[in-house]
Design a protein around this motif. Structure first.
Motif, PDB file in Angstrom:
ATOM      1  N   THR A  29      42.593  44.988  33.564  1.00 13.35           N
ATOM      2  CA  THR A  29      41.114  44.511  32.938  1.00 13.35           C
ATOM      3  C   THR A  29      41.062  42.767  33.064  1.00 13.35           C
ATOM      4  O   THR A  29      39.697  42.058  33.164  1.00 13.35           O
ATOM      5  CB  THR A  29      42.189  44.206  31.259  1.00 13.35           C
ATOM      6  N   GLY A  30      41.067  43.030  33.920  1.00 13.36           N
ATOM      7  CA  GLY A  30      40.740  41.105  35.539  1.00 13.36           C
ATOM      8  C   GLY A  30      41.765  39.927  34.446  1.00 13.36           C
ATOM      9  O   GLY A  30      40.735  39.230  34.775  1.00 13.36           O
ATOM     10  N   LEU A  31      42.694  40.229  33.861  1.00 10.47           N
ATOM     11  CA  LEU A  31      42.887  39.284  32.784  1.00 10.47           C
ATOM     12  C   LEU A  31      44.561  38.537  33.289  1.00 10.47           C
ATOM     13  O   LEU A  31      45.011  37.775  33.348  1.00 10.47           O
ATOM     14  CB  LEU A  31      43.713  39.545  31.960  1.00 10.47           C
ATOM     15  N   ASP A  32      44.345  39.105  35.019  1.00 13.16           N
ATOM     16  CA  ASP A  32      45.600  39.573  35.507  1.00 13.16           C
ATOM     17  C   ASP A  32      45.752  37.690  35.713  1.00 13.16           C
ATOM     18  O   ASP A  32      47.035  36.647  36.461  1.00 13.16           O
ATOM     19  CB  ASP A  32      46.075  39.620  36.784  1.00 13.16           C
ATOM     20  N   SER A  33      44.798  37.123  36.143  1.00 13.70           N
ATOM     21  CA  SER A  33      44.622  35.644  37.628  1.00 13.70           C
ATOM     22  C   SER A  33      45.081  34.563  35.810  1.00 13.70           C
ATOM     23  O   SER A  33      45.228  33.796  35.921  1.00 13.70           O
ATOM     24  CB  SER A  33      43.114  35.236  37.728  1.00 13.70           C
ATOM     25  N   LYS A  34      44.561  34.910  34.983  1.00 13.10           N
ATOM     26  CA  LYS A  34      44.990  34.490  33.663  1.00 13.10           C
ATOM     27  C   LYS A  34      46.681  34.429  33.182  1.00 13.10           C
ATOM     28  O   LYS A  34      46.895  32.980  32.867  1.00 13.10           O
ATOM     29  CB  LYS A  34      44.088  34.326  32.428  1.00 13.10           C
ATOM     30  N   PHE A  35      47.069  35.257  32.884  1.00 15.46           N
ATOM     31  CA  PHE A  35      48.642  35.070  32.804  1.00 15.46           C
ATOM     32  C   PHE A  35      49.156  35.294  34.285  1.00 15.46           C
ATOM     33  O   PHE A  35      50.615  35.467  33.570  1.00 15.46           O
ATOM     34  CB  PHE A  35      48.650  36.758  31.700  1.00 15.46           C
ATOM     35  N   PHE A  36      49.103  36.550  34.825  1.00 11.38           N
ATOM     36  CA  PHE A  36      50.658  36.040  35.889  1.00 11.38           C
ATOM     37  C   PHE A  36      50.653  34.597  36.739  1.00 11.38           C
ATOM     38  O   PHE A  36      52.333  34.787  35.859  1.00 11.38           O
ATOM     39  CB  PHE A  36      49.603  36.981  37.114  1.00 11.38           C
ATOM     40  N   PRO A  37      50.177  33.973  36.328  1.00  7.55           N
ATOM     41  CA  PRO A  37      51.138  31.921  36.743  1.00  7.55           C
ATOM     42  C   PRO A  37      51.358  31.953  35.242  1.00  7.55           C
ATOM     43  O   PRO A  37      52.621  31.437  36.284  1.00  7.55           O
ATOM     44  CB  PRO A  37      49.880  31.680  36.441  1.00  7.55           C
ATOM     45  N   HIS A  38      51.495  32.211  34.316  1.00  8.64           N
ATOM     46  CA  HIS A  38      52.325  31.792  33.627  1.00  8.64           C
ATOM     47  C   HIS A  38      53.266  33.138  32.745  1.00  8.64           C
ATOM     48  O   HIS A  38      54.570  32.073  32.930  1.00  8.64           O
ATOM     49  CB  HIS A  38      51.577  31.867  32.207  1.00  8.64           C
ATOM     50  N   ILE A  39      53.471  33.742  32.936  1.00 10.95           N
ATOM     51  CA  ILE A  39      54.214  35.372  33.109  1.00 10.95           C
ATOM     52  C   ILE A  39      55.476  34.118  34.211  1.00 10.95           C
ATOM     53  O   ILE A  39      56.607  34.942  34.447  1.00 10.95           O
ATOM     54  CB  ILE A  39      53.734  36.550  33.592  1.00 10.95           C
TER      55      ILE A  39
END
Length: 153
Positions: free
Chosen positions: A37-47
Motif C-alpha cells: 500500500t506504499g505505507l512502508d516508508s511511513k511506518f517501517f522506521p517507527h516499527i
C-alpha cells in the motif's frame, strides 16, 4: 512491488503457514500490506525503532493482568517466597533481564548479527513453536558469549 524483500517475506509467510505459526503469519501479512500500500516508508522506521519496546510493554502488560484482576496479591507473593522454585524463578528473571540488557546494544550496533539473530528466531518460531522474544534475549546471550570468547582468547 515484487523484489527480494517481498520474496523473502513470502518465503517467511510460507514457513509460517507450514509451521502453523499465527504470530509469524500476522507479522508478515502486516508488513506485506504496508509494503504493497506504499505505507512502508511511513511506518517501517517507527516499527523498527520502537517495535521491541512496544513488544516488551505488551508482554509486561499481559504478565501484570493477574495482579490487576486480583488473582495475584501480596499473600501469593508471600507464599511464593517460601518455595525454592520461586527463588529459582526470581534469580532466572534477574539473570535474563541482565543478559538481555547487553542484547539491546548488540541489536543497535551490529546489523549483520541482528540478521542472524532474527533469522534464528524466525526458524525457532516457525518450526519449533518457539516464542518471538528471541531476538532480544538471543542478542543478550550472543553478547555475553562474545564477551566470554574475547576474554578467553
Amino acid at each position: 512491488m515484487f523484489n527480494q524483500a517481498t520474496l523473502f517475506l513470502l518465503v517467511l509467510l510460507a514457513i509460517g503457514v507450514v509451521g502453523k505459526n499465527q504470530s509469524l503469519i500476522i507479522a508478515v501479512a502486516v508488513l506485506l500490506v504496508l509494503k504493497w500500500t506504499g505505507l512502508d516508508s511511513k511506518f517501517f522506521p517507527h516499527i523498527q525503532g520502537k517495535g521491541i519496546n512496544w513488544g516488551i510493554t505488551l508482554i509486561t502488560l499481559a504478565v501484570l493482568v493477574p495482579i490487576a484482576t486480583g488473582e495475584i496479591g501480596f499473600k501469593q507473593l508471600g507464599d511464593a517466597v517460601k518455595s525454592p522454585y520461586a527463588w529459582i524463578a526470581l534469580a532466572s528473571g534477574i539473570a535474563v533481564a541482565l543478559i538481555a540488557k547487553g542484547g539491546i546494544h548488540l541489536l543497535a550496533d551490529d546489523p549483520h548479527i541482528t540478521t542472524a539473530l532474527v533469522f534464528g528466531t524466525i526458524i525457532a518460531v516457525a518450526l519449533f513453536k518457539g516464542v518471538a522474544v528471541g531476538p532480544l534475549i538471543g542478542a543478550g546471550i550472543a553478547y555475553l558469549a562474545m564477551r566470554l570468547y574475547n576474554f578467553f582468547t
